[in-house]
Design a protein around this motif. Structure first.
Motif, PDB file in Angstrom:
ATOM      1  N   ARG A 148      62.997  46.716  84.985  1.00 24.29           N
ATOM      2  CA  ARG A 148      62.185  47.901  85.276  1.00 24.29           C
ATOM      3  C   ARG A 148      61.530  47.838  86.647  1.00 24.29           C
ATOM      4  NH1 ARG A 148      57.629  48.846  82.244  1.00 24.29           N
ATOM      5  NH2 ARG A 148      57.703  50.980  83.000  1.00 24.29           N
ATOM      6  N   ARG A 149      61.617  46.688  87.325  1.00 23.74           N
ATOM      7  CA  ARG A 149      60.931  46.529  88.600  1.00 23.74           C
ATOM      8  C   ARG A 149      61.926  46.073  89.691  1.00 23.74           C
ATOM      9  NH1 ARG A 149      55.383  46.277  88.042  1.00 23.74           N
ATOM     10  NH2 ARG A 149      55.342  45.369  90.140  1.00 23.74           N
ATOM     11  N   PRO A 150      63.004  46.808  89.890  1.00 27.36           N
ATOM     12  CA  PRO A 150      64.005  46.340  90.857  1.00 27.36           C
ATOM     13  C   PRO A 150      63.470  46.222  92.269  1.00 27.36           C
ATOM     14  CG  PRO A 150      64.422  48.623  90.257  1.00 27.36           C
ATOM     15  CD  PRO A 150      63.362  48.123  89.315  1.00 27.36           C
ATOM     16  N   TRP A 151      62.508  47.097  92.633  1.00 26.15           N
ATOM     17  CA  TRP A 151      62.047  47.103  94.017  1.00 26.15           C
ATOM     18  C   TRP A 151      61.195  45.889  94.364  1.00 26.15           C
ATOM     19  CZ3 TRP A 151      64.713  49.928  97.084  1.00 26.15           C
ATOM     20  CH2 TRP A 151      65.290  51.116  96.624  1.00 26.15           C
ATOM     21  N   ASP A 152      60.846  45.087  93.383  1.00 26.05           N
ATOM     22  CA  ASP A 152      60.153  43.831  93.693  1.00 26.05           C
ATOM     23  C   ASP A 152      61.051  42.896  94.492  1.00 26.05           C
ATOM     24  OD1 ASP A 152      57.907  44.710  92.383  1.00 26.05           O
ATOM     25  OD2 ASP A 152      58.300  43.594  90.537  1.00 26.05           O
ATOM     26  N   VAL A 209      66.944  38.354  92.015  1.00 25.83           N
ATOM     27  CA  VAL A 209      65.535  38.709  91.810  1.00 25.83           C
ATOM     28  C   VAL A 209      65.413  40.193  91.478  1.00 25.83           C
ATOM     29  CG1 VAL A 209      63.278  38.901  92.932  1.00 25.83           C
ATOM     30  CG2 VAL A 209      64.665  36.846  93.265  1.00 25.83           C
ATOM     31  N   THR A 210      66.195  41.031  92.151  1.00 24.18           N
ATOM     32  CA  THR A 210      66.148  42.470  91.901  1.00 24.18           C
ATOM     33  C   THR A 210      66.536  42.804  90.463  1.00 24.18           C
ATOM     34  OG1 THR A 210      66.689  42.926  94.215  1.00 24.18           O
ATOM     35  CG2 THR A 210      67.089  44.699  92.634  1.00 24.18           C
ATOM     36  N   ARG A 211      67.491  42.064  89.913  1.00 23.80           N
ATOM     37  CA  ARG A 211      67.997  42.380  88.577  1.00 23.80           C
ATOM     38  C   ARG A 211      67.274  41.631  87.462  1.00 23.80           C
ATOM     39  NH1 ARG A 211      74.429  42.491  88.430  1.00 23.80           N
ATOM     40  NH2 ARG A 211      73.891  43.650  86.526  1.00 23.80           N
ATOM     41  N   PRO A 262      68.858  50.438  94.074  1.00 22.72           N
ATOM     42  CA  PRO A 262      67.950  49.388  94.545  1.00 22.72           C
ATOM     43  C   PRO A 262      68.659  48.083  94.881  1.00 22.72           C
ATOM     44  CG  PRO A 262      66.954  50.562  92.710  1.00 22.72           C
ATOM     45  CD  PRO A 262      68.357  51.081  92.840  1.00 22.72           C
ATOM     46  N   VAL A 263      69.627  47.681  94.054  1.00 20.60           N
ATOM     47  CA  VAL A 263      70.315  46.412  94.312  1.00 20.60           C
ATOM     48  C   VAL A 263      71.033  46.456  95.647  1.00 20.60           C
ATOM     49  CG1 VAL A 263      72.187  44.914  93.527  1.00 20.60           C
ATOM     50  CG2 VAL A 263      70.556  45.822  91.868  1.00 20.60           C
ATOM     51  N   ARG A 264      71.729  47.536  95.928  1.00 20.58           N
ATOM     52  CA  ARG A 264      72.476  47.633  97.181  1.00 20.58           C
ATOM     53  C   ARG A 264      71.541  47.708  98.381  1.00 20.58           C
ATOM     54  NH1 ARG A 264      76.756  52.049  94.734  1.00 20.58           N
ATOM     55  NH2 ARG A 264      78.143  50.527  93.706  1.00 20.58           N
ATOM     56  N   VAL A 265      70.482  48.491  98.242  1.00 22.98           N
ATOM     57  CA  VAL A 265      69.525  48.607  99.344  1.00 22.98           C
ATOM     58  C   VAL A 265      68.903  47.255  99.654  1.00 22.98           C
ATOM     59  CG1 VAL A 265      67.309  49.592 100.032  1.00 22.98           C
ATOM     60  CG2 VAL A 265      69.028  51.041  98.951  1.00 22.98           C
ATOM     61  N   ILE A 266      68.455  46.563  98.614  1.00 22.36           N
ATOM     62  CA  ILE A 266      67.762  45.288  98.821  1.00 22.36           C
ATOM     63  C   ILE A 266      68.718  44.228  99.357  1.00 22.36           C
ATOM     64  CG2 ILE A 266      66.588  43.406  97.591  1.00 22.36           C
ATOM     65  CD1 ILE A 266      65.351  45.666  95.825  1.00 22.36           C
ATOM     66  N   ALA A 280      69.986  31.264  87.790  1.00 23.49           N
ATOM     67  CA  ALA A 280      69.603  30.717  86.487  1.00 23.49           C
ATOM     68  C   ALA A 280      68.487  31.548  85.852  1.00 23.49           C
ATOM     69  CB  ALA A 280      69.154  29.267  86.648  1.00 23.49           C
ATOM     70  N   MET A 281      67.498  31.930  86.644  1.00 22.90           N
ATOM     71  CA  MET A 281      66.410  32.769  86.126  1.00 22.90           C
ATOM     72  C   MET A 281      66.945  34.109  85.620  1.00 22.90           C
ATOM     73  SD  MET A 281      63.514  31.059  86.413  1.00 22.90           S
ATOM     74  CE  MET A 281      62.239  32.308  86.344  1.00 22.90           C
ATOM     75  N   LEU A 282      67.907  34.669  86.326  1.00 22.43           N
ATOM     76  CA  LEU A 282      68.516  35.923  85.874  1.00 22.43           C
ATOM     77  C   LEU A 282      69.213  35.728  84.539  1.00 22.43           C
ATOM     78  CD1 LEU A 282      69.426  38.852  86.250  1.00 22.43           C
ATOM     79  CD2 LEU A 282      71.338  37.986  87.639  1.00 22.43           C
ATOM     80  N   MET A 283      69.960  34.627  84.392  1.00 27.58           N
ATOM     81  CA  MET A 283      70.662  34.370  83.147  1.00 27.58           C
ATOM     82  C   MET A 283      69.687  34.192  81.984  1.00 27.58           C
ATOM     83  SD  MET A 283      73.901  34.604  83.593  1.00 27.58           S
ATOM     84  CE  MET A 283      73.439  35.989  84.652  1.00 27.58           C
ATOM     85  N   TRP A 284      68.582  33.506  82.227  1.00 26.58           N
ATOM     86  CA  TRP A 284      67.607  33.344  81.148  1.00 26.58           C
ATOM     87  C   TRP A 284      67.009  34.691  80.751  1.00 26.58           C
ATOM     88  CZ3 TRP A 284      66.575  29.514  77.867  1.00 26.58           C
ATOM     89  CH2 TRP A 284      65.454  29.669  77.043  1.00 26.58           C
ATOM     90  N   SER A 285      66.756  35.546  81.720  1.00 24.59           N
ATOM     91  CA  SER A 285      66.193  36.865  81.410  1.00 24.59           C
ATOM     92  C   SER A 285      67.147  37.692  80.561  1.00 24.59           C
ATOM     93  CB  SER A 285      65.859  37.620  82.699  1.00 24.59           C
ATOM     94  OG  SER A 285      67.034  38.069  83.359  1.00 24.59           O
ATOM     95  N   ARG A 286      68.453  37.392  80.636  1.00 23.96           N
ATOM     96  CA  ARG A 286      69.455  38.099  79.839  1.00 23.96           C
ATOM     97  C   ARG A 286      69.726  37.402  78.507  1.00 23.96           C
ATOM     98  NH1 ARG A 286      72.250  41.554  83.431  1.00 23.96           N
ATOM     99  NH2 ARG A 286      70.684  42.218  84.951  1.00 23.96           N
ATOM    100  N   GLY A 287      68.973  36.340  78.208  1.00 26.84           N
ATOM    101  CA  GLY A 287      69.152  35.638  76.944  1.00 26.84           C
ATOM    102  C   GLY A 287      70.321  34.680  76.918  1.00 26.84           C
ATOM    103  N   ARG A 288      70.828  34.283  78.075  1.00 27.17           N
ATOM    104  CA  ARG A 288      71.995  33.401  78.151  1.00 27.17           C
ATOM    105  C   ARG A 288      71.523  31.994  78.493  1.00 27.17           C
ATOM    106  NH1 ARG A 288      76.344  36.657  81.708  1.00 27.17           N
ATOM    107  NH2 ARG A 288      77.577  34.817  81.148  1.00 27.17           N
ATOM    108  N   ALA A 289      71.119  31.265  77.465  1.00 19.28           N
ATOM    109  CA  ALA A 289      70.510  29.951  77.656  1.00 19.28           C
ATOM    110  C   ALA A 289      71.488  28.940  78.241  1.00 19.28           C
ATOM    111  CB  ALA A 289      69.957  29.436  76.326  1.00 19.28           C
TER     112      ALA A 289
END
Length: 503
Positions: A178-182, A172-174, A53-57, A211-220
């Motif tokens: 669970r919702r990469p295709w978004d 955004v994909t990552r 999905p990441v490569r396609v998107i 930044a949003m990706l980093m927060w989702s990974r718990g990296r404040a």
């Protein structure tokens, strides 16, 4: 009927879930997939191909970006340089080639330090954006006519902005694992492709998405640093700290908020500090220009001003716009603290940025870029996303047709003021509609596409599955069944282990 897990039990109740296929839960996505063979079947093999999905998107995003460049071809080949209104009638205007000479890059002037000839004494952009513009100028050939140099400057910037577009799509994909295709919502957004090279906003958008990706990974800390850099490129990203504060308050995550805030402040100071110290007048131009700028394109303030015999002064509009924004901030905070279930981070982030856009005294067409990644995370529903995008495309065409009308003299080519007001209204209505959908998802979480598929807050990092520490209003009461949407009954509670039930 689908079961609705509580925020506290999501991780315990869902063990290594499969990725969510949008064609299975979104009727518009399912219909659109007929172009490529139809929805995924239940026996489809995942993870067995290079085409992740990441490569396609990412490739789709680059392809759409390239189509946006093609759309600018009439301007590149002449409309930027010949004729007052041709760049508007072709809807291909861009600030980039015009500011190459207009802001001193063609003459080798250094942003913020060297004073410019004309009315604009210094570059009116934040420091990191100025650095981006200067790097592109260094990469631009100094040979040939000024037209040739401006064409090169636009192409160099387009290449750098394309990297930003790919970063946004990947982040955004990552973010929602669970919702990469978004991420396709971002990659295929028509307003994204049309406005990507009008200005330099994609730099701040890319840093905010990272930044949003980093927060989702718990990296404040990484989140804070990236958000500070984004704010050094454009002012709007700092607004995201407001929803973060509210959610950290509700979840009792003050340490993470302090880390994020500290990282943001330090990153912003590192970028801005040297320019503040050695070229304060140039550094402050962005802030004084924003304050002194009158009512401008795209805002409801413009409609009021153009239909009034005694329009409000700039100072009055600044005050009223600030008050409206503060009221919106209070409303978002109340929603975050009183909702029956803690809102998702992306939902509140989208609402606060949308509120700024709706209340601001100016709305340039590229500002839609600020919202596209947040909208894909906050409300990943193709129908609502496309309705909003249709409104934004209509506004994109409306503003250029209006400018064509005002610059074509007695020929009156384009859209008069009354027609442009309808385009503004459509933009405001589309954005407000998407806000209403997000608020409804917060108040009725069983209608939230992300939570319906079993997640709690995949972009929330430490919020995902966490218990509430502070709650106000009805959400603070003991768990009790509440009926919504026909026969579906969902139990709300703050005790870990409480799960939803369907009848």
């Amino acid at each position: 009927m689908c079961a609705m897990p509580s925020g506290e039990s999501t991780r315990a109740s869902v063990h290594e879930p499969d990725a969510v296929g949008p064609t299975r839960e979104d009727e518009v996505a399912a219909a659109g997939s007929e172009l490529i063979g139809g929805p995924m079947g239940r026996r489809v093999l995942r993870g067995t191909s290079w085409w992740t999905p990441v490569r396609v998107i990412a490739l789709v995003a680059i392809g759409m970006f390239a189509l946006g460049l093609v759309q600018k071809a009439p301007c590149y080949n002449g409309a930027w340089f010949f004729g007052a209104s041709a760049q508007y009638t072709h809807a291909c205007y861009s600030d980039i080639p015009h500011l190459f000479q207009g802001r001193g890059f063609a003459d080798g002037l250094l942003p913020y330090f060297d004073q410019l000839p004309g009315d604009m004494q210094y570059l009116e952009y934040p420091v990191l954006t100025g650095v981006f513009m200067q790097v592109a100028a260094w990469l631009t050939t100094g040979d040939g006519s000024i037209q040739h140099q401006e064409q090169w400057y636009w192409m160099v910037n387009a290449g750098m902005l394309m990297v930003c577009a790919a970063v946004i799509a990947v982040c955004v994909t990552r973010t929602h694992a669970r919702r990469p295709w978004d991420g396709l919502l971002v990659a295929l957004a028509p307003a994204f492709a049309l406005t990507a090279t009008i200005n330099w906003d994609l730099l701040a958008v890319a840093l905010t998405a990272a930044a949003m990706l980093m927060w989702s990974r718990g990296r404040a800390l990484a989140f804070g640093v990236l958000l500070g850099l984004a704010t050094a490129a454009k002012l709007y990203p700092f607004l995201v700290l407001g929803p973060l504060l509210v959610l950290c308050w509700r979840a009792g995550r003050w340490r993470e908020f302090g880390t994020a805030l500290g990282g943001a402040v330090v990153a912003w100071v590192v970028v801005n500090g040297p320019v503040m110290l050695f070229a304060f007048d140039g550094w402050s131009k962005f802030y004084t220009f924003s304050q002194e700028r009158g009512v401008d394109f795209g805002s409801f303030w413009l409609i009021m001003a153009q239909n009034s015999s005694d329009p409000l002064s700039t100072e009055t509009v600044n005050t009223l716009a600030t008050l409206l924004m503060l009221l919106c901030c209070a409303g978002v905070a109340a929603l975050g603290l009183m909702a029956p279930r803690r809102p998702r981070f992306a939902q509140l982030a989208f609402l606060i940025v949308a509120a700024f856009i709706l209340t601001n005294k100016v709305y340039s067409p590229q500002y839609v870029l600020w919202l596209v990644p947040l909208a894909a995370l906050a409300r990943p529903k193709w129908r609502d996303f496309l309705i909003w995008q249709a409104c934004e495309v209509a506004y994109f065409l409306g503003i250029w047709m209006y400018l064509a009308y005002t610059t074509s003299g007695d020929a009156h080519k384009g859209l008069p003021a009354d027609g442009y007001h309808w385009a503004i209204g459509l933009h405001l209505l589309g954005t407000f509609y998407l806000c209403v959908m997000v608020v409804r998802d917060i108040l009725l979480p069983e209608r939230d596409p992300v939570r319906r598929s079993g997640d709690d807050d995949p972009s929330g990092g430490v919020f995902d599955g966490a218990e509430d520490a502070v709650v106000f209003g009805p959400a603070a009461r003991p768990a009790q069944p509440v009926a919504h949407a026909g026969r579906t009954t969902v139990e709300w509670g703050r005790t870990a282990g409480t799960v939803g039930r369907s009848l």
